[in-house]
Design a protein around this motif. Structure first.
Motif, short mmCIF file in Angstrom:
data_model
loop_
_atom_site.label_atom_id
_atom_site.label_comp_id
_atom_site.label_asym_id
_atom_site.label_seq_id
_atom_site.Cartn_x
_atom_site.Cartn_y
_atom_site.Cartn_z
N LEU A 1 -8.35 5.18 4.66
CA LEU A 1 -8.93 4.54 5.84
C LEU A 1 -7.95 3.55 6.46
O LEU A 1 -7.77 3.51 7.69
CB LEU A 1 -10.22 3.81 5.44
N SER A 2 -7.28 2.76 5.63
CA SER A 2 -6.32 1.79 6.16
C SER A 2 -5.14 2.50 6.83
O SER A 2 -4.59 2.01 7.82
CB SER A 2 -5.82 0.86 5.05
N ALA B 1 -3.03 -3.43 8.14
CA ALA B 1 -2.51 -2.27 8.87
C ALA B 1 -2.41 -2.52 10.36
O ALA B 1 -1.57 -1.92 11.04
CB ALA B 1 -3.39 -1.05 8.60
N ALA C 1 -10.52 -1.60 1.32
CA ALA C 1 -10.51 -1.00 2.67
C ALA C 1 -10.37 -2.07 3.74
O ALA C 1 -9.59 -1.91 4.69
CB ALA C 1 -11.79 -0.18 2.88
N THR D 1 0.83 -1.22 0.00
CA THR D 1 0.00 0.00 0.00
C THR D 1 0.85 1.26 0.00
O THR D 1 0.62 2.17 -0.78
CB THR D 1 -0.95 0.03 1.21
N VAL E 1 -6.16 3.32 10.28
CA VAL E 1 -6.04 2.13 11.13
C VAL E 1 -4.58 1.91 11.49
O VAL E 1 -4.24 1.58 12.65
CB VAL E 1 -6.61 0.89 10.41
N TRP E 2 -3.70 2.07 10.53
CA TRP E 2 -2.26 1.93 10.77
C TRP E 2 -1.78 2.93 11.82
O TRP E 2 -0.98 2.59 12.69
CB TRP E 2 -1.52 2.12 9.44
N SER F 1 -2.99 1.64 15.24
CA SER F 1 -2.29 0.42 15.67
C SER F 1 -0.81 0.70 15.96
O SER F 1 -0.21 0.03 16.81
CB SER F 1 -2.43 -0.69 14.62
N SER G 1 -6.85 -2.56 5.74
CA SER G 1 -7.00 -2.21 7.16
C SER G 1 -6.60 -3.39 8.06
O SER G 1 -5.98 -3.20 9.11
CB SER G 1 -8.43 -1.79 7.46
#
Length: 457
Positions: free
Chosen positions: A291-292, A349, A342, A260, A295-296, A299, A346
Motif C-alpha cells: 500500500l505504501s 512515501a 501502512a 522500506t 502511495v509512493w 506521489s 505511506s
C-alpha cells in the motif's frame, strides 16, 4: 540548430515511456526481492554459523555490498553510454540484473555446500549492484532527452515510476508466496520462487527495450562526432562539486526510503519476538508495504508533474519537510501493527515521491550533453552509497546498541538535513537546452532561466 532537444515524435515518446517504466520495474523488482529476502531468510540460510545476531548483520551487509559496486557500474555505463549510446547500456544492464537474480533462486544454502554459498550469494549481489549503478542513468536520459521542453519532469518521472512499481510487484509476490508457503515452507523453498520469476520478466524487458530508438541528443552527439574520449575525467575536472551536491541530494531520500525498500521495517515487524522482531503477520506486513508503495507511485508522479510548474528545487523542499515530519513517528507507528505500518510507511512515501519524481529531470539538467550519462550515473551511485548502502545496517546497529527504535530517528533526520543543504546549494536549471550545439556554444555555464521562469522556480 534549435536550443531545444532534437525532435522526437509522439509515438517515439510513448514507446520510450513504456520501455523505461517496464525495464526499470523489472530491474528494481530484482533488487527489492534480494533486499526483502536478506531481511527475512538469508541470515539462517547463508550466514547461520556466525550466530543469530551477527548472521542478521551479515545478511544486511550483503544488501549494502551491492551499493559499493554501483559506482563501478556507473563508471562503466557512463563511459560507454557517452561513447556508444544510451540504448545498448539499458539492454546490457537489464540482462545482467536479471541473470544474477535468477541464479540466486537456484543457489544452494550453507547447509548444502558450506562457505561457497554465502560467497557466491555476495558475488551475485555485486553483479546486481553493477547493473543498478548503470541502469538508472540510461533510463533517465532516454526519457528526459526525448521529452519536449517544459515537460521534462513529467517524462523524467517514467523511470522513477518503475521503482515503486517494482516494489509493489515484489511485495505482492512475496505476500502471495508467504501465504502459499508459510513458516518452514517459505524458508525451505517459497523464497526461491520470486527470484526464479525474474527469468520470465527479463525476456519481456529485453524485447521492449530493443524496440526503442536511441536518444535524439546522443544521435546528435554521434553525428557531430562529439563523444568525449574520457568523459569521466572531464566530469570531475569540470563539475566535481556538482557531483558531490547531486549525490547528497539523493542521499536523504535513499536513507529514509531504504527503511522500506531495503526491507528493514518488513524484517523488524515480521520476525518472531524471540528473534528481535515484533511478530506481526508477515502477509499483512507485506500488504501494508505494498500500500505504501502505491502511495509512493502516486506521489512520484505528482512530484515529476509539479516540478514542471513550480520548479525542481521548490518541489524538493516541500518533500524534505514532509520526510522530516514522517521520520519522527515512523517506528512508533510500526509498533502498532499492520495498520500502523501502512500509515507510517505511506506518510513517508509522500515525501519520498516528491523528492524522487523530479530527480531524473533535475539530474539531466545539471550536466552538459557530452558527459551527461557519466554525471547522472555517478552522482546517483555515490548518493546511493552515502544514503542507502548501509542504512539498514546502521538502523539495526543503533537498535541493538540502544535497545530502542528511537535511536534510529536522529540518523534519519540528519540525512534529511544534509539533503536540504545540498538542495539549497544547487541551481534550478529547469528547461535549460540539452543539445550538443548549446554545449558547444558555451551557453551551458552562463545559462539562466528567463525572468518569469526564475520567479517560478
Amino acid at each position: 540548430m534549435s536550443t531545444t532537444t532534437p525532435a522526437s515524435t509522439a509515438a517515439d515518446r510513448r514507446k520510450v515511456v513504456a520501455a523505461t517504466i517496464i525495464g526499470t520495474t523489472i530491474e528494481w523488482y530484482d533488487f527489492f526481492i534480494y533486499a526483502f529476502a536478506a531481511n527475512l531468510v538469508f541470515a539462517p540460510l547463508f550466514f547461520s554459523p556466525a550466530g543469530e545476531s551477527m548472521a542478521m548483520i551479515l545478511s544486511l551487509l550483503s544488501i549494502g555490498l551491492s551499493f559499493l559496486f554501483r559506482p563501478l557500474g556507473a563508471f562503466l555505463a557512463g563511459h560507454f553510454g557517452d561513447k556508444i549510446g544510451r540504448r545498448p547500456m539499458l539492454v546490457l544492464t537489464l540482462l545482467l540484473m536479471g541473470g544474477a537474480t535468477t541464479l540466486v533462486g537456484v543457489l544452494p544454502t550453507y547447509a548444502s555446500v558450506g562457505v561457497i554459498a554465502p560467497v557466491v550469494l555476495m558475488l551475485l549481489r555485486i553483479l546486481q549492484g553493477i547493473s543498478a549503478g548503470g541502469e538508472w542513468g540510461g533510463a533517465v536520459l532516454m526519457s528526459v532527452e526525448h521529452a519536449p521542453t517544459g515537460k521534462r519532469g513529467r517524462f523524467g518521472m517514467s523511470p522513477q515510476l518503475g521503482v515503486p512499481i517494482g516494489m509493489i510487484v515484489a511485495s505482492g509476490i512475496l505476500a502471495l508466496m508467504r501465504a502459499i508457503a508459510p513458516g518452514e515452507e517459505f524458508l525451505s523453498w517459497g523464497w526461491r520462487v520470486p527470484f526464479l520469476l525474474s527469468f520470465v520478466l527479463i525476456i519481456v524487458g529485453y524485447v521492449v527495450r530493443r524496440t526503442v530508438d536511441e536518444s535524439p541528443v546522443f544521435r546528435e552527439i554521434r553525428e557531430h562526432q562529439e563523444q568525449q574520449s574520457a568523459p569521466i575525467r572531464q566530469l570531475f575536472a569540470r563539475h566535481g562539486l556538482l557531483v558531490v551536491l547531486a549525490a547528497l541530494l539523493f542521499a536523504g531520500n535513499n536513507a529514509l526510503g531504504y527503511m522500506t525498500t531495503g526491507g528493514f521495517i518488513q524484517g523488524l515487524a515480521s520476525r518472531p519476538v524471540d528473534e528481535g522482531g515484533y511478530g506481526f503477520d508477515p502477509v499483512g506486513v507485506q500488504l501494508a508495504i505494498l500500500l505504501s508503495a502505491a502511495v509512493w507511485l502516486v506521489s512520484t508522479a505528482v512530484g515529476g508533474w509539479i516540478s514542471d510548474v513550480i520548479g525542481r528545487k521548490r518541489t524538493y523542499m516541500i518533500g524534505w519537510v514532509l520526510l522530516f515530519a514522517a521520520a519522527i513517528p515512523l517506528f512508533e507507528l510500526v509498533k502498532l501493527g499492520v495498520g500502523g505500518i501502512a500509515l507510517g510507511a505511506s506518510f513517508m512515501a509522500v515525501g519520498l515521491g516528491l523528492t524522487y519524481g523530479p530527480q531524473a529531470a533535475w539530474y539531466a539538467e545539471m550536466f552538459p550533453a557530452s558527459i551527461r550519462y557519466s554525471g547522472v550515473s555517478i552522482s546517483y551511485a555515490i548518493g546511493a552509497i552515502v544514503g542507502g548502502a548501509f542504512a539498514n545496517v546502521i538502523a539495526q546497529a543503533l537498535l541493538q546498541a540502544f535497545g530502542t527504535t528511537w535511536a534510529i530517528v536522529p540518523y534519519l533526520v540528519l540525512m534529511v538535513l544534509v539533503a536540504v543543504a545540498a538542495t539549497a546549494g544547487l541551481k534550478d536549471r529547469r528547461d535549460i537546452p540539452l543539445d550538443i550545439d548549446f554545449e558547444r556554444s558555451g551557453g551551458w555555464s552562463s545559462w539562466r532561466p528567463d525572468t518569469a521562469r526564475d520567479r517560478q522556480g
